[in-house]
Design an enzyme around this catalytic site. Sequence first.
Site, PDB file in Angstrom:
ATOM      1  N   ASP A  96       0.847  -1.191   0.000  1.00  0.00           N
ATOM      2  CA  ASP A  96       0.000   0.000   0.000  1.00  0.00           C
ATOM      3  C   ASP A  96       0.882   1.240   0.000  1.00  0.00           C
ATOM      4  O   ASP A  96       1.914   1.277   0.684  1.00  0.00           O
ATOM      5  CB  ASP A  96      -0.922   0.004   1.223  1.00  0.00           C
ATOM      6  CG  ASP A  96      -2.079   0.981   1.057  1.00  0.00           C
ATOM      7  OD1 ASP A  96      -3.206   0.510   0.833  1.00  0.00           O
ATOM      8  OD2 ASP A  96      -1.850   2.208   1.136  1.00  0.00           O
ATOM      9  N   ASP A 141      -6.860  -4.376  -4.784  1.00  0.00           N
ATOM     10  CA  ASP A 141      -7.785  -3.846  -3.765  1.00  0.00           C
ATOM     11  C   ASP A 141      -7.508  -2.356  -3.642  1.00  0.00           C
ATOM     12  O   ASP A 141      -7.019  -1.862  -2.631  1.00  0.00           O
ATOM     13  CB  ASP A 141      -7.575  -4.563  -2.436  1.00  0.00           C
ATOM     14  CG  ASP A 141      -8.612  -4.161  -1.392  1.00  0.00           C
ATOM     15  OD1 ASP A 141      -9.648  -3.583  -1.783  1.00  0.00           O
ATOM     16  OD2 ASP A 141      -8.375  -4.400  -0.194  1.00  0.00           O
TER      17      ASP A 141
END
Length: 332
Positions: free
Chosen positions: A130, A179
């Site tokens: 991320d 995601d």
Amino acid sequence: MGEVVEIMFGTGFPEIHKDTSPNHDCHWYEETIDDDLKWSFALNSVLHKGTSEYQDIVLLDTKRFGKVLVIDGKMQSAERDEFIYHECLIHPALLFHPNPKTVFIMGGGEGSAAREILKHKTIEKVVMCDIDQEVVDFCRRFLTVNSEAFCNEKLELVIKDAKAELEKREEKFDIIVGDLADPVEGGPCYQLYTKSFYQNILKPKLSPNGIFVTQAGPAGIFTHKEVFTSIYNTMKQVFKYVKAYTAHVPSFADTWGWVMASDQEFEVEVNEMDRRIEERVQGELMYLNAPSFISAATLNKTISLALEKETEVYSEENARFIHGHGVAYRHI
């Protein structure tokens, strides 16, 4: 009608209002879905509000949906129904794969995707990459349902741009998961939906029989042409087999879409899928079983025709965005 008082508003933040009408003394979260459409619900409190290098971030405690993560003014995940989104994102790809051992998650900072992957007994390694340390930090602090996932020794957490991280990695992965936040203009994620990224960086990092799956934005009757159909068509340019499926997510106020792709056919019978769930998955799934996936992949006529007729290919120069803007756009 009660007086409505705005107590917090920023360019990339959701609006929060106070309703002072009798018996309704509470604050309300309000998200702009489109120029002529807004969606709101009552709050208990604002748990976190800030702007990282990449995104505006708000964590809300809502009366109906529990804790809610909002990024760049867009609902990303709600405590009460995130299981629908994350089970649909994760389990079909892992169940269609004959023996998934390694997974790379692009995004996923809240930890829910990793949590679902780690339910699979075959998994040996999960890399979660991320870009935003602040998102990861406050999700670890507030979203305690994912505490075990963050502490799992199989999870490797990387704070970096997923495109750069995937490109430099030597190993291949059985499953790659997107995601990601929705593609908004000026947001950090839209380049991870492009044909060039899929073809030149992502696909070479898939192992034989590898499967790529991504969230693909709203897929309702009125919203499927925002990004869902173009993401599907873009993946068709790169992979031999592409499967789209949808489900209603109450907190998103819409039907949501996912697309998975591979160069191997998705051939698993209903009974076999349920058998794999029983054998491979630890604990009970709350939403997904074989019949519900068959239903999710059986699209209505409007959506099916739109996917069939879509010609747009997602690229840096020809990107589609959903309503809203990211931090970079507002700093121009």
